[in-house]
Design an enzyme around this catalytic site. Structure first.
Site, PDB file in Angstrom:
ATOM      1  N   TYR A 102      10.709   4.352   1.222  1.00 55.99           N
ATOM      2  CA  TYR A 102      11.580   3.367   1.879  1.00 55.99           C
ATOM      3  C   TYR A 102      13.036   3.457   1.431  1.00 55.99           C
ATOM      4  CZ  TYR A 102       7.964   0.951   4.500  1.00 55.99           C
ATOM      5  OH  TYR A 102       6.995   0.640   5.414  1.00 55.99           O
ATOM      6  N   ASP A 106       0.803  -1.227   0.000  1.00 58.23           N
ATOM      7  CA  ASP A 106       0.000   0.000   0.000  1.00 58.23           C
ATOM      8  C   ASP A 106       0.837   1.279   0.000  1.00 58.23           C
ATOM      9  OD1 ASP A 106       1.022   0.172   2.532  1.00 58.23           O
ATOM     10  OD2 ASP A 106      -0.906   0.297   3.541  1.00 58.23           O
TER      11      ASP A 106
HETATM   12  P1  NAD Z   1      -0.702  -7.788  13.744  1.00 60.57           P
HETATM   13  O1  NAD Z   1       0.349  -8.487  14.532  1.00 60.57           O
HETATM   14  O2  NAD Z   1      -1.643  -6.871  14.418  1.00 60.57           O
HETATM   15  O3  NAD Z   1      -1.586  -8.893  12.993  1.00 60.57           O
HETATM   16  C1  NAD Z   1      -1.091 -10.042  12.436  1.00 60.57           C
HETATM   17  C2  NAD Z   1      -1.962 -11.228  12.829  1.00 60.57           C
HETATM   18  O4  NAD Z   1      -1.412 -12.392  12.182  1.00 60.57           O
HETATM   19  C3  NAD Z   1      -1.973 -11.536  14.330  1.00 60.57           C
HETATM   20  O5  NAD Z   1      -3.286 -11.580  14.812  1.00 60.57           O
HETATM   21  C4  NAD Z   1      -1.304 -12.910  14.420  1.00 60.57           C
HETATM   22  O6  NAD Z   1      -1.835 -13.716  15.441  1.00 60.57           O
HETATM   23  C5  NAD Z   1      -1.583 -13.484  13.050  1.00 60.57           C
HETATM   24  N1  NAD Z   1      -0.690 -14.574  12.656  1.00 60.57           N
HETATM   25  C6  NAD Z   1       0.643 -14.658  12.851  1.00 60.57           C
HETATM   26  N2  NAD Z   1       1.108 -15.793  12.310  1.00 60.57           N
HETATM   27  C7  NAD Z   1       0.050 -16.444  11.768  1.00 60.57           C
HETATM   28  C8  NAD Z   1      -0.101 -17.667  11.071  1.00 60.57           C
HETATM   29  N3  NAD Z   1       0.959 -18.448  10.801  1.00 60.57           N
HETATM   30  N4  NAD Z   1      -1.332 -18.033  10.661  1.00 60.57           N
HETATM   31  C9  NAD Z   1      -2.398 -17.243  10.919  1.00 60.57           C
HETATM   32  N5  NAD Z   1      -2.319 -16.062  11.572  1.00 60.57           N
HETATM   33  C10 NAD Z   1      -1.099 -15.674  11.987  1.00 60.57           C
HETATM   34  O7  NAD Z   1       0.064  -7.040  12.564  1.00 60.57           O
HETATM   35  P2  NAD Z   1      -0.328  -5.757  11.711  1.00 60.57           P
HETATM   36  O8  NAD Z   1       0.538  -4.634  12.100  1.00 60.57           O
HETATM   37  O9  NAD Z   1      -1.772  -5.549  11.718  1.00 60.57           O
HETATM   38  O10 NAD Z   1       0.166  -6.188  10.269  1.00 60.57           O
HETATM   39  C11 NAD Z   1      -0.281  -7.344   9.613  1.00 60.57           C
HETATM   40  C12 NAD Z   1       0.549  -7.619   8.406  1.00 60.57           C
HETATM   41  O11 NAD Z   1       0.242  -6.718   7.355  1.00 60.57           O
HETATM   42  C13 NAD Z   1       2.050  -7.474   8.615  1.00 60.57           C
HETATM   43  O12 NAD Z   1       2.721  -8.477   7.884  1.00 60.57           O
HETATM   44  C14 NAD Z   1       2.348  -6.121   8.043  1.00 60.57           C
HETATM   45  O13 NAD Z   1       3.687  -5.982   7.707  1.00 60.57           O
HETATM   46  C15 NAD Z   1       1.463  -6.182   6.847  1.00 60.57           C
HETATM   47  N6  NAD Z   1       1.175  -4.916   6.151  1.00 60.57           N
HETATM   48  C16 NAD Z   1       1.516  -4.865   4.857  1.00 60.57           C
HETATM   49  C17 NAD Z   1       1.273  -3.753   4.120  1.00 60.57           C
HETATM   50  C18 NAD Z   1       1.732  -3.743   2.703  1.00 60.57           C
HETATM   51  O14 NAD Z   1       2.006  -2.698   2.165  1.00 60.57           O
HETATM   52  N7  NAD Z   1       1.882  -4.871   2.041  1.00 60.57           N
HETATM   53  C19 NAD Z   1       0.647  -2.656   4.706  1.00 60.57           C
HETATM   54  C20 NAD Z   1       0.292  -2.716   6.060  1.00 60.57           C
HETATM   55  C21 NAD Z   1       0.569  -3.879   6.772  1.00 60.57           C
HETATM   56  C1  G6P Z   2       3.453   0.926   4.834  1.00 56.75           C
HETATM   57  C2  G6P Z   2       4.091  -0.201   4.074  1.00 56.75           C
HETATM   58  C3  G6P Z   2       3.816  -1.499   4.755  1.00 56.75           C
HETATM   59  C4  G6P Z   2       4.270  -1.458   6.192  1.00 56.75           C
HETATM   60  C5  G6P Z   2       3.622  -0.313   6.891  1.00 56.75           C
HETATM   61  C6  G6P Z   2       4.240  -0.156   8.260  1.00 56.75           C
HETATM   62  O1  G6P Z   2       2.074   0.859   4.738  1.00 56.75           O
HETATM   63  O2  G6P Z   2       3.663  -0.285   2.756  1.00 56.75           O
HETATM   64  O3  G6P Z   2       4.461  -2.519   4.050  1.00 56.75           O
HETATM   65  O4  G6P Z   2       3.942  -2.660   6.851  1.00 56.75           O
HETATM   66  O5  G6P Z   2       3.824   0.877   6.191  1.00 56.75           O
HETATM   67  O6  G6P Z   2       3.405   0.582   9.002  1.00 56.75           O
HETATM   68  P1  G6P Z   2       3.458   0.618  10.587  1.00 56.75           P
HETATM   69  O7  G6P Z   2       2.439   1.645  10.882  1.00 56.75           O
HETATM   70  O8  G6P Z   2       3.068  -0.778  11.055  1.00 56.75           O
HETATM   71  O9  G6P Z   2       4.849   0.970  10.952  1.00 56.75           O
HETATM   72 MN    MN Z   3       4.412  -2.251   1.879  1.00 57.51          MN
END
Ligand code: NAD
Ligand code: G6P
Ligand code: MN
Length: 447
Positions: A270, A172
């Protein structure tokens, strides 16, 4: 035309981003109707708090949707069209270690970049593969939209280990930056812009941005970014109603110094970790990293609000809002479900999209998305500066996947040594040995 109703499972139901995605899905039901929504997580208690609030919200706003939260893979993954995956293997406790261990050696500790990202990658690969396998076992026609991080390493692992799986990796950050660009340009929507972009995940550049009439919007944007980075005009004037935490404000401001390196393009935020590692190390506090900030703010807010909603059994005054950034998730699912041919930035195998770059690298480029998945758009040849940086970074990502597959200590040491963020091989080894100790419960054993 009536649109076929979809069945979704959110993997990582306990994520802090789940409520924002649910609200966003509910706001888009006219464009993307849903018959069933399920949550799946391996932490029952964490997920239950989000699920109890979601049940209240759905009962009030869209009671026709069947909702269920489960930790049972068969129940979760049976009869679904889409898996929306955002798991964090090791949760925030491990993110905190990823960030703090490198800092002991004056090296940046970051969620997805450098040693922290490598450590997280070694944890994520297995978790994401497990979810793909559940999906393919119980709903072989489904698609997985993955935003579990570190997306670059996860994408390389799935390219190699599940080459035929229907998985698309997305980020995102470009969407977030494009929202800011649209504000700078005075546009109502980022969708008024057609962009050209290339890079790796969290490692790319916009090369061309035009409006629908074909007018070049780059000069105006470049003029702004070289002075203000991605801080928006309303933030500068103090009239913005969006709350941005200090660490992100710093990042958006720092983007100007990143932009100076290549004045004709616009960079992903980044890149600051790779161009100014010392500044970043100096700017951070080993006793209070981004993980601490997130645990104190987003996590507390989301869970306390969900618990409040579940207790009072109404979400009428809910302070959970649709995550603006998350709208790309609906765009992507819609593109596949209804063959919309939306143009979006996705992480896909290069296969010539960047002409003079590794065909087997996972790159982030614009794609046209339809029911067969993404069709990458060619971005031509890239300059030596970007090519050099990308070759080095993609090699880091590939070495991590090599290390995970073969259990090789040597490959992981090489990966850390090759990362621009790590000053030398000795420091790389010290960090690696600490990371191995901290990740005993998550990494394959390295020999
Ligand atoms: P979070 O820790 O609040 O949530 C992650 C959830 O995954 C937890 O509830 C945990 O119990 C669960 N989990 C962990 N291992 C698991 C497994 N093997 N099977 C099923 N569930 C499992 O984290 P968050 O800050 O909300 O972020 C979630 C994910 O989204 C992270 O990987 C974060 O980096 C990613 N993210 C990516 C983008 C992007 O740009 N691609 C943007 C925002 C967040
Ligand atoms: C952006 C990136 C994600 C990353 C997030 C971290 O959205 O694209 O890949 O996980 O920032 O945000 P946070 O608020 O968890 O530091
Ligand atoms: Mn990202």
């Amino acid at each position: 035309m009536t649109l076929k109703k979809q069945s979704i499972v959110v993997a990582g139901g306990g994520s802090t981003f789940t409520p924002g995605i649910v609200m966003m899905l509910l706001e888009n039901l006219d464009k993307f109707p849903i018959r069933s929504l399920k949550f799946y997580d391996n932490d029952k208690e964490r997920q239950k708090q989000i699920a109890d609030a979601t049940e209240v919200i759905i009962n009030e706003r869209a009671p026709e949707i069947e909702f269920k939260a489960t930790t049972d893979p068969e129940e979760a993954f049976t009869d679904v069209d889409f898996v929306m995956a955002h798991i964090r293997v090791g949760k925030y406790a491990m993110r905190e270690k990823d960030e703090k261990i490198p800092m002991k050696y004056n090296v940046i500790g970051q969620e997805t970049c450098g040693p922290g990202g490598i450590a997280y990658g070694m944890r994520s690969i297995g978790g994401v593969l497990e979810i793909i396998d559940y999906m393919e076992k119980y709903s072989p026609d489904a698609w997985m939209l993955n935003y579990s991080n570190p997306a670059a390493i996860v994408a390389e692992a799935t390219r190699r280990l599940r080459p035929d799986s229907k998985i698309i990796n997305i980020c995102d950050m470009p969407v977030g930056i494009e929202l800011r660009m649209a504000e700078v340009l005075g546009l109502e929507s980022r969708k008024e812009m057609d962009v050209r972009y290339y890079g790796l995940n969290h490692f790319g550049w916009w090369t061309d941005i035009r409006d629908k009439e074909g007018n070049d919007l780059m000069p105006k944007l470049i003029d702004w970014v070289k002075e203000h980075g991605y801080i928006t005009p309303s933030e500068l004037e103090g009239t913005s109603d969006e709350e941005v935490e200090p660490s992100w404000e710093y990042t958006f401001g720092k983007a100007k110094e990143v932009q100076w390196l290549d004045p004709d393009t616009l960079p992903n935020t980044y890149l600051k970790y790779y161009f100014y590692p010392q500044d970043e190390a100096e700017h951070s506090d080993i006793n209070y990293t981004r993980a601490n900030e997130v645990m104190d703010h987003r996590e507390k807010h989301v869970f306390s609000e969900c618990n409040r909603i579940a207790n009072i059994k109404t979400a009428e005054d809910a302070k959970l809002v649709a995550d603006d950034h998350a709208s790309y998730i609906v765009d992507l699912a819609r593109a596949i479900a209804y063959n919309t041919k939306e143009r979006m930035l996705l992480i896909v195998p290069n296969h010539g999209a960047v002409e003079n770059f590794d065909p087997e690298g996972m790159v982030e480029v614009p794609c046209i998305v339809g029911s067969q998945g993404p069709e990458p758009m060619t971005q031509g040849s890239i300059p030596r500066f970007q090519k050099g940086l990308m070759e080095q970074q993609v090699a880091v990502e590939k070495l991590v996947v090599d290390a995970w597959i073969t259990g090789s200590y040597q490959k992981l040491w090489q990966a850390l040594t090759l990362s621009r963020i790590v000053p030398n091989a000795r420091v790389a080894k010290q960090i690696l040995d600490d990371l191995i100790e901290a990740n005993k419960d998550f990494w394959p054993e390295l020999k």
